[in-house]
Design a protein around this motif. Structure first.
Motif, PDB file in Angstrom:
ATOM      1  N   MET A   1       0.836  -1.205   0.000  1.00  0.00           N
ATOM      2  CA  MET A   1       0.000   0.000   0.000  1.00  0.00           C
ATOM      3  C   MET A   1       0.863   1.244   0.000  1.00  0.00           C
ATOM      4  O   MET A   1       2.024   1.215   0.427  1.00  0.00           O
TER       5      MET A   1
ATOM      6  N   ASP B   1      -3.372   0.852  -3.258  1.00  0.00           N
ATOM      7  CA  ASP B   1      -2.403  -0.196  -3.564  1.00  0.00           C
ATOM      8  C   ASP B   1      -2.256  -0.277  -5.075  1.00  0.00           C
ATOM      9  O   ASP B   1      -2.643   0.640  -5.797  1.00  0.00           O
TER      10      ASP B   1
ATOM     11  N   LEU C   1      -9.615  -2.807  -1.394  1.00  0.00           N
ATOM     12  CA  LEU C   1      -9.460  -2.164  -0.092  1.00  0.00           C
ATOM     13  C   LEU C   1     -10.719  -2.320   0.762  1.00  0.00           C
ATOM     14  O   LEU C   1     -11.841  -2.154   0.279  1.00  0.00           O
TER      15      LEU C   1
ATOM     16  N   ASN D   1      -5.785  -3.681   2.944  1.00  0.00           N
ATOM     17  CA  ASN D   1      -5.881  -4.510   1.738  1.00  0.00           C
ATOM     18  C   ASN D   1      -5.618  -5.972   2.049  1.00  0.00           C
ATOM     19  O   ASN D   1      -5.262  -6.748   1.152  1.00  0.00           O
TER      20      ASN D   1
END
Length: 265
Positions: free
Chosen positions: A1, A19, A114, A135
């Motif tokens: 991320m 990400d 996410l 994530n």
């Protein structure tokens, strides 16, 4: 991320979190041009965003929302109270139909890769929220504009890999500064803003070995400055009831008018 503060402070706030597959903004309190310039430094275009999370309806968090959303039509997510505040802020103009989506406090939802958990914060807005985002591998959170914190706040900020945390003002600077008395009381009140000292004390409650980065944000232009916020928070960590010292945790102060360093987790 990745996490990056595009702007942070009393005059405008905008944070990128994402990400490799999903890109989000938290707040759009600066101009469309500045948002685009910030995203360009992350090699991201406006139409690649999956969503915009709004913490609350104050102008320094939404002033760019109208122009930006009309150009890119990115879905906007916020609590019902915040959405009501957005609709009532006439300077935004008309938002495209179907872009505003209500989310509830403590009701997680997902956007792309996410997972997002909105949590309540104490501020003088309709229904303000912070956001905890992960994530499945890394976890970050944004917690600004909170006058006080409690065990509930701490619980939502535990086990993070990075956090954007408010360090709004130095108490002495605020007390002797130019603000009128009612505004001073508002800032220092339970629904105001977190001081440098309280920011450090809150950090003491959430520090752990895997917290890779702390970003101090939302500094007052009149009642704080970068070096003071940094040193005060670092001192609170060093003297606090925890096994860490101020230098043990990588920490930066988010820039007011420019893009801060990109944090890669």
């Amino acid at each position: 991320m990745r996490l990056c503060s595009i702007a942070s402070g009393s005059s405008g706030n905008c944070i990128y979190i994402g990400d490799d597959q999903t890109h989000l903004l938290v707040d759009t309190g600066i101009s469309k041009k500045r948002i685009e310039e910030g995203l360009a430094k992350l090699d991201i275009k406006g139409d690649e965003l999956e969503g915009i999370l709004i913490t609350h309806e104050h102008v320094d968090h939404i002033q760019g929302l109208g122009v930006f959303s009309r150009k890119y039509e990115i879905p906007i997510y916020a609590t019902p109270g915040t959405i009501a505040g957005i609709r009532n802020y006439k300077k935004l103009g008309n938002l495209p139909d179907g872009l505003l989506h209500e989310v509830d406090i403590d009701q997680p939802f997902s956007l792309g890769t996410l997972n997002i958990d909105p949590f309540a914060i104490s501020h003088d807005a309709n229904e303000p929220s912070g956001y905890r985002i992960d994530n499945g591998k890394k976890v970050v959170a944004v917690a600004t504009d909170l006058g006080i914190y409690d065990d509930y706040t701490v619980e939502h900020l535990k086990d993070l890999n990075a956090v954007v945390l408010e360090a709004n003002h130095d108490i002495h600077m605020l007390e002797v500064g130019p603000y009128p008395y009612p505004l001073k009381r508002r800032v220092m009140g339970d629904k105001g803003h977190l001081s440098n000292e309280l920011s450090g004390k809150l950090l003491c409650d959430i520090l752990h070995d895997d917290l890779q980065y702390v970003v101090l944000g939302h500094l007052s232009k009149e009642n704080n400055y970068e070096e003071l916020a940094y040193e005060t928070v670092r001192l609170e960590i060093s003297i606090g009831d925890n096994p860490y010292k101020g230098n043990d945790i990588p920490m930066m102060v988010a820039k007011r008018d420019q893009v801060s360093d990109i944090i890669a987790l």
